[in-house]
Design a protein around this motif. Structure first.
Motif, mmCIF file in Angstrom:
data_model
loop_
_atom_site.group_PDB
_atom_site.id
_atom_site.type_symbol
_atom_site.label_atom_id
_atom_site.label_comp_id
_atom_site.label_asym_id
_atom_site.label_seq_id
_atom_site.Cartn_x
_atom_site.Cartn_y
_atom_site.Cartn_z
ATOM 1 N N VAL A 86 0.917 3.996 0.944
ATOM 2 C CA VAL A 86 0.740 2.385 1.942
ATOM 3 C C VAL A 86 1.088 1.230 0.660
ATOM 4 O O VAL A 86 0.401 1.949 -0.702
ATOM 5 C CB VAL A 86 -0.022 2.479 2.342
ATOM 6 N N ALA B 97 0.375 -1.092 -2.200
ATOM 7 C CA ALA B 97 -1.214 -1.304 -2.188
ATOM 8 C C ALA B 97 -1.240 -2.777 -2.665
ATOM 9 O O ALA B 97 -2.345 -3.320 -2.100
ATOM 10 C CB ALA B 97 -0.793 -1.381 -4.023
ATOM 11 N N THR C 291 1.384 -5.312 -0.598
ATOM 12 C CA THR C 291 2.032 -5.930 0.368
ATOM 13 C C THR C 291 0.671 -5.216 2.103
ATOM 14 O O THR C 291 0.916 -5.627 2.535
ATOM 15 C CB THR C 291 2.746 -5.774 0.984
ATOM 16 N N LYS C 292 1.033 -4.233 1.366
ATOM 17 C CA LYS C 292 -0.472 -3.054 2.571
ATOM 18 C C LYS C 292 1.364 -2.569 4.371
ATOM 19 O O LYS C 292 0.114 -3.199 5.288
ATOM 20 C CB LYS C 292 -1.845 -3.533 3.077
ATOM 21 N N ARG C 293 2.324 -3.005 3.289
ATOM 22 C CA ARG C 293 3.576 -2.623 4.182
ATOM 23 C C ARG C 293 3.533 -0.819 4.210
ATOM 24 O O ARG C 293 3.246 -0.720 3.259
ATOM 25 C CB ARG C 293 4.851 -3.521 3.858
ATOM 26 N N ASP D 260 4.800 -3.941 8.841
ATOM 27 C CA ASP D 260 3.730 -4.344 8.622
ATOM 28 C C ASP D 260 2.468 -3.761 9.717
ATOM 29 O O ASP D 260 2.063 -5.677 10.592
ATOM 30 C CB ASP D 260 3.763 -6.222 8.943
ATOM 31 N N VAL E 237 -0.352 -3.807 9.985
ATOM 32 C CA VAL E 237 -1.647 -4.653 10.016
ATOM 33 C C VAL E 237 -1.595 -6.059 10.516
ATOM 34 O O VAL E 237 -2.404 -6.340 10.749
ATOM 35 C CB VAL E 237 -2.405 -5.306 7.661
ATOM 36 N N VAL F 210 -7.720 -3.162 8.579
ATOM 37 C CA VAL F 210 -6.738 -2.013 7.059
ATOM 38 C C VAL F 210 -6.455 -1.477 7.504
ATOM 39 O O VAL F 210 -6.499 -0.532 8.268
ATOM 40 C CB VAL F 210 -8.135 -2.635 6.436
ATOM 41 N N GLN G 11 -4.637 2.302 5.590
ATOM 42 C CA GLN G 11 -4.298 3.312 3.807
ATOM 43 C C GLN G 11 -4.039 4.710 4.336
ATOM 44 O O GLN G 11 -4.090 4.879 5.680
ATOM 45 C CB GLN G 11 -6.014 2.808 3.439
ATOM 46 N N GLU H 75 -7.123 3.524 -7.195
ATOM 47 C CA GLU H 75 -5.809 2.820 -6.745
ATOM 48 C C GLU H 75 -4.571 3.833 -7.066
ATOM 49 O O GLU H 75 -3.720 3.638 -7.223
ATOM 50 C CB GLU H 75 -6.210 1.945 -7.023
#
Length: 155
Positions: free
Chosen positions: A46, A48, A50-52, A66, A68, A80, A82, A125
């Motif tokens: 994933v 870090a 954009t969380k895409r 995306d 989220v 969330v 991960q 991370e």
């Protein structure tokens, strides 16, 4: 404490669209008046920032998605995301066999291989959000750092 759980086959051979719609169905079935958020562990890296989803090696079509925003839009719940191996490592460090230890490293073997590192209760991370995730390394016989005795008789 687990209050409810559900398990469904991924059916990754279908489409990512199918998988993400099944995810929404599971959330809907598990949700009650006390549900305030959704946490998703995915079998791949994933981004870090954009969380895409970067890529799901066993589920094609998820690249750059995306998830989220998709889940938040359809459920109205804070979400969330991960990598699943990193989620496992964090849970083990906080609630499992790693509890009380300042450094916990997880090695997870399933459909693929993954990992995570927790230091002082926090998931490490790294510069790009992939610290401890070693699941997609390629070792080629005969090339550094891996050499066979035949390729390098001094070893």
């Amino acid at each position: 404490e687990i209050l409810q759980s559900d398990q469904e086959p991924t059916n990754a051979e279908l489409t990512f669209e199918y998988v993400r719609n099944e995810l929404l169905q599971c959330i809907s079935e598990l949700r009650d008046e006390h549900t305030i958020a959704v946490g998703i562990g995915v079998p791949g890296p994933v981004d870090a920032v954009t969380k895409r989803i970067v890529q799901l090696p066993n589920i094609k079509g998820a690249e750059g998605f995306d998830l989220v925003s998709y889940v938040e839009e359809h459920t109205g719940l804070k979400t969330v995301i991960q990598n699943d191996s990193r989620c496992f490592t964090l849970a083990e460090a906080l609630l499992g066999a790693g509890r009380g230890h300042s450094v916990v490293a997880g090695v997870i073997m399933g459909t693929g291989v993954g990992g995570g590192i927790v230091i002082d209760g926090k998931l490490l991370e790294g510069a790009h959000g992939f610290a401890g995730e070693f699941g997609h390394m390629l070792l080629v016989p005969g090339s550094p750092p891996y050499r066979t005795r035949e390729a390098d008789p001094t070893r």
